[in-house]
Structure formats: C-alpha cells, structure tokens
Design a protein around this motif. Structure first.
Motif, PDB file in Angstrom:
ATOM      1  N   MET A   1      -7.161  88.656  46.275  1.00  0.00           N
ATOM      2  CA  MET A   1      -8.136  87.677  46.717  1.00  0.00           C
ATOM      3  C   MET A   1      -7.564  86.276  46.545  1.00  0.00           C
ATOM      4  SD  MET A   1     -11.988  87.186  45.430  1.00  0.00           S
ATOM      5  CE  MET A   1     -12.883  85.750  45.829  1.00  0.00           C
ATOM      6  N   ILE A   2      -7.759  85.470  47.557  1.00  0.00           N
ATOM      7  CA  ILE A   2      -7.253  84.100  47.543  1.00  0.00           C
ATOM      8  C   ILE A   2      -8.392  83.150  47.207  1.00  0.00           C
ATOM      9  CG2 ILE A   2      -6.273  82.280  48.983  1.00  0.00           C
ATOM     10  CD1 ILE A   2      -4.941  84.587  50.569  1.00  0.00           C
ATOM     11  N   THR A   3      -8.131  82.286  46.251  1.00  0.00           N
ATOM     12  CA  THR A   3      -9.102  81.265  45.883  1.00  0.00           C
ATOM     13  C   THR A   3      -8.403  79.915  45.830  1.00  0.00           C
ATOM     14  OG1 THR A   3      -8.727  81.627  43.522  1.00  0.00           O
ATOM     15  CG2 THR A   3     -10.540  82.863  44.541  1.00  0.00           C
ATOM     16  N   PHE A   4      -9.202  78.888  45.766  1.00  0.00           N
ATOM     17  CA  PHE A   4      -8.694  77.528  45.597  1.00  0.00           C
ATOM     18  C   PHE A   4      -9.132  77.023  44.233  1.00  0.00           C
ATOM     19  CE2 PHE A   4      -9.458  77.236  50.382  1.00  0.00           C
ATOM     20  CZ  PHE A   4      -8.130  77.396  50.707  1.00  0.00           C
ATOM     21  N   THR A   5      -8.278  76.256  43.574  1.00  0.00           N
ATOM     22  CA  THR A   5      -8.670  75.554  42.360  1.00  0.00           C
ATOM     23  C   THR A   5      -8.285  74.090  42.506  1.00  0.00           C
ATOM     24  OG1 THR A   5      -6.595  76.053  41.199  1.00  0.00           O
ATOM     25  CG2 THR A   5      -8.435  77.594  40.880  1.00  0.00           C
ATOM     26  N   SER A   6      -8.942  73.265  41.743  1.00  0.00           N
ATOM     27  CA  SER A   6      -8.700  71.829  41.851  1.00  0.00           C
ATOM     28  C   SER A   6      -7.334  71.450  41.290  1.00  0.00           C
ATOM     29  CB  SER A   6      -9.814  71.048  41.163  1.00  0.00           C
ATOM     30  OG  SER A   6      -9.870  71.404  39.808  1.00  0.00           O
ATOM     31  N   VAL A   7      -6.892  70.302  41.721  1.00  0.00           N
ATOM     32  CA  VAL A   7      -5.608  69.726  41.324  1.00  0.00           C
ATOM     33  C   VAL A   7      -5.907  68.455  40.551  1.00  0.00           C
ATOM     34  CG1 VAL A   7      -3.598  68.521  42.288  1.00  0.00           C
ATOM     35  CG2 VAL A   7      -4.321  70.702  43.255  1.00  0.00           C
ATOM     36  N   CYS A   8      -5.059  68.130  39.583  1.00  0.00           N
ATOM     37  CA  CYS A   8      -5.191  66.862  38.866  1.00  0.00           C
ATOM     38  C   CYS A   8      -3.880  66.088  38.995  1.00  0.00           C
ATOM     39  CB  CYS A   8      -5.566  67.092  37.402  1.00  0.00           C
ATOM     40  SG  CYS A   8      -4.296  67.905  36.429  1.00  0.00           S
TER      41      CYS A   8
ATOM     42  N   PRO B   1      -5.450  63.818  44.548  1.00  0.00           N
ATOM     43  CA  PRO B   1      -5.853  65.063  43.882  1.00  0.00           C
ATOM     44  C   PRO B   1      -7.185  65.616  44.378  1.00  0.00           C
ATOM     45  CG  PRO B   1      -4.975  63.520  42.280  1.00  0.00           C
ATOM     46  CD  PRO B   1      -5.086  62.769  43.585  1.00  0.00           C
ATOM     47  N   ALA B   2      -8.121  64.749  44.714  1.00  0.00           N
ATOM     48  CA  ALA B   2      -9.440  65.214  45.151  1.00  0.00           C
ATOM     49  C   ALA B   2      -9.389  65.963  46.486  1.00  0.00           C
ATOM     50  CB  ALA B   2     -10.399  64.036  45.256  1.00  0.00           C
ATOM     51  N   ARG B   3      -8.361  65.730  47.287  1.00  0.00           N
ATOM     52  CA  ARG B   3      -8.222  66.385  48.599  1.00  0.00           C
ATOM     53  C   ARG B   3      -7.225  67.550  48.563  1.00  0.00           C
ATOM     54  NH1 ARG B   3     -12.383  64.176  51.041  1.00  0.00           N
ATOM     55  NH2 ARG B   3     -12.341  61.917  51.129  1.00  0.00           N
ATOM     56  N   THR B   4      -6.655  67.792  47.396  1.00  0.00           N
ATOM     57  CA  THR B   4      -5.596  68.785  47.226  1.00  0.00           C
ATOM     58  C   THR B   4      -6.121  69.958  46.414  1.00  0.00           C
ATOM     59  OG1 THR B   4      -4.013  66.948  47.196  1.00  0.00           O
ATOM     60  CG2 THR B   4      -3.214  69.091  46.429  1.00  0.00           C
ATOM     61  N   ARG B   5      -5.799  71.175  46.839  1.00  0.00           N
ATOM     62  CA  ARG B   5      -6.237  72.367  46.122  1.00  0.00           C
ATOM     63  C   ARG B   5      -5.058  73.316  45.932  1.00  0.00           C
ATOM     64  NH1 ARG B   5     -11.120  73.747  50.117  1.00  0.00           N
ATOM     65  NH2 ARG B   5      -9.796  72.573  51.527  1.00  0.00           N
ATOM     66  N   HIS B   6      -4.993  73.902  44.752  1.00  0.00           N
ATOM     67  CA  HIS B   6      -4.042  74.980  44.511  1.00  0.00           C
ATOM     68  C   HIS B   6      -4.527  76.207  45.267  1.00  0.00           C
ATOM     69  CE1 HIS B   6      -1.812  73.068  41.256  1.00  0.00           C
ATOM     70  NE2 HIS B   6      -2.947  72.751  40.675  1.00  0.00           N
ATOM     71  N   ILE B   7      -3.586  76.971  45.797  1.00  0.00           N
ATOM     72  CA  ILE B   7      -3.886  78.270  46.375  1.00  0.00           C
ATOM     73  C   ILE B   7      -3.538  79.289  45.291  1.00  0.00           C
ATOM     74  CG2 ILE B   7      -3.315  79.933  48.183  1.00  0.00           C
ATOM     75  CD1 ILE B   7      -2.360  77.393  49.829  1.00  0.00           C
TER      76      ILE B   7
ATOM     77  N   PHE C   1      -0.246  75.258  47.775  1.00  0.00           N
ATOM     78  CA  PHE C   1      -1.309  74.259  47.794  1.00  0.00           C
ATOM     79  C   PHE C   1      -1.625  73.841  49.215  1.00  0.00           C
ATOM     80  CE2 PHE C   1       2.463  71.562  47.563  1.00  0.00           C
ATOM     81  CZ  PHE C   1       2.160  70.438  48.322  1.00  0.00           C
ATOM     82  N   VAL C   2      -2.808  73.290  49.374  1.00  0.00           N
ATOM     83  CA  VAL C   2      -3.274  72.821  50.672  1.00  0.00           C
ATOM     84  C   VAL C   2      -3.946  71.465  50.474  1.00  0.00           C
ATOM     85  CG1 VAL C   2      -5.492  74.053  50.473  1.00  0.00           C
ATOM     86  CG2 VAL C   2      -4.593  73.469  52.745  1.00  0.00           C
ATOM     87  N   VAL C   3      -3.759  70.595  51.465  1.00  0.00           N
ATOM     88  CA  VAL C   3      -4.381  69.269  51.457  1.00  0.00           C
ATOM     89  C   VAL C   3      -5.096  69.097  52.787  1.00  0.00           C
ATOM     90  CG1 VAL C   3      -4.021  66.775  51.316  1.00  0.00           C
ATOM     91  CG2 VAL C   3      -2.524  68.330  50.017  1.00  0.00           C
TER      92      VAL C   3
END
Length: 147
Positions: free
Chosen positions: A1-8, A48-54, A63-65
């Motif tokens: 399963m693929i999820t996104f998590t936040s980036v800092c 960072p607010a527009r970027t997510r770890h895959i 990652f995706v932006v």
C-alpha cells in the motif's frame, strides 16, 4: 500500500540526493549533469508543505511535489528511488494526484526532461504534450469535473 507522509525542512538533503540520483542518467545524456546546480535549483523552490514522502510498507521510497499555479495543479516533482522503480508506484501516485486535481476540477501540468524515460511514463498515463522548452517537454492532463 502506498501512502504519503509530510516532509519537513530537515528532509531537504535526503530529497536532493534522491532527485540527483534519479536524474543523473538523463542529465548526462544531455550533457547537463551538474550536481551543484541540481541541488541549488531544488533547494531554491523547496516548499515542505507542498512536498510529500511516498511510503511503501513503512519505507520512504520517493517523493512528490504538487503546487497550485494559475488555475491548475503543477506536478513539480515525482521521484521514485531506483530500487523501487518498475513496480507501479509512480502509477499509483498519479492515481492519487489525479484524484486531487479532479476533486478541484483543475487540469494537471508536468514537465519532463528531454530524453528522459519519464516522458513515456507521463504519456502512458494520459498526459498530452503541450509544448517544449530548451531542456524540457511539458504535458497536461485536462480537468475532470466531478460535479
């Protein structure tokens, strides 16, 4: 399963390293590989607010932006670590990004470096060529109105 998590902000160097590794071969084909320039270009636009770890099975694999821009969404970056490529992860990420664009009723735009395999990837997933710049081809996916 693929999820996104936040980036800092502390994730910047790891993201840069992934981006450089993913783009090196394509940039070398164009005679444009410069890790310093690649680092500076990404760092200058890093949000960072527009970027997510895959994430797959609790492991960060890319990652995706995605950024809003003039009535559309810009898929600014999509990188999958080479060890994880070819497993359908990028396609699954696009499904989620398409759902976000469709929920907003806006088109999605993406640029891909000339001579990069990503051009075929985006076209396979419904993006249509719009124009070419000096180093990139630009594609769009029309808005889907869910109302």
């Amino acid at each position: 399963m693929i999820t996104f998590t936040s980036v800092c902000a502390a994730d910047l160097e790891a993201l840069i390293a992934l981006r450089i590794a993913a783009m090196q071969e394509s940039l070398e084909r164009l005679g444009r590989f410069d890790p310093h320039r690649a680092r500076e270009r990404f760092a200058a636009g890093f949000e960072p607010a527009r970027t997510r770890h895959i994430v797959v099975n609790d492991e960060r694999v890319g990652f995706v932006v995605v950024k809003p821009a003039d009535g559309l969404l810009l898929l600014d970056h999509l990188y999958i670590a080479s060890a994880w490529q070819g497993r359908g992860i990028g396609a699954a990420v696009l499904v989620q990004i398409f759902a976000e664009a469709d929920a907003q009723g806006v088109p999605l735009r993406v640029g891909a470096l000339r001579q990069s395999a990503s051009n075929r990837f985006y076209q396979r997933h419904g993006f249509v060529w719009v124009e070419s710049g000096e180093w990139d081809h630009y594609y769009a996916r029309p808005a889907v109105n869910l109302q």
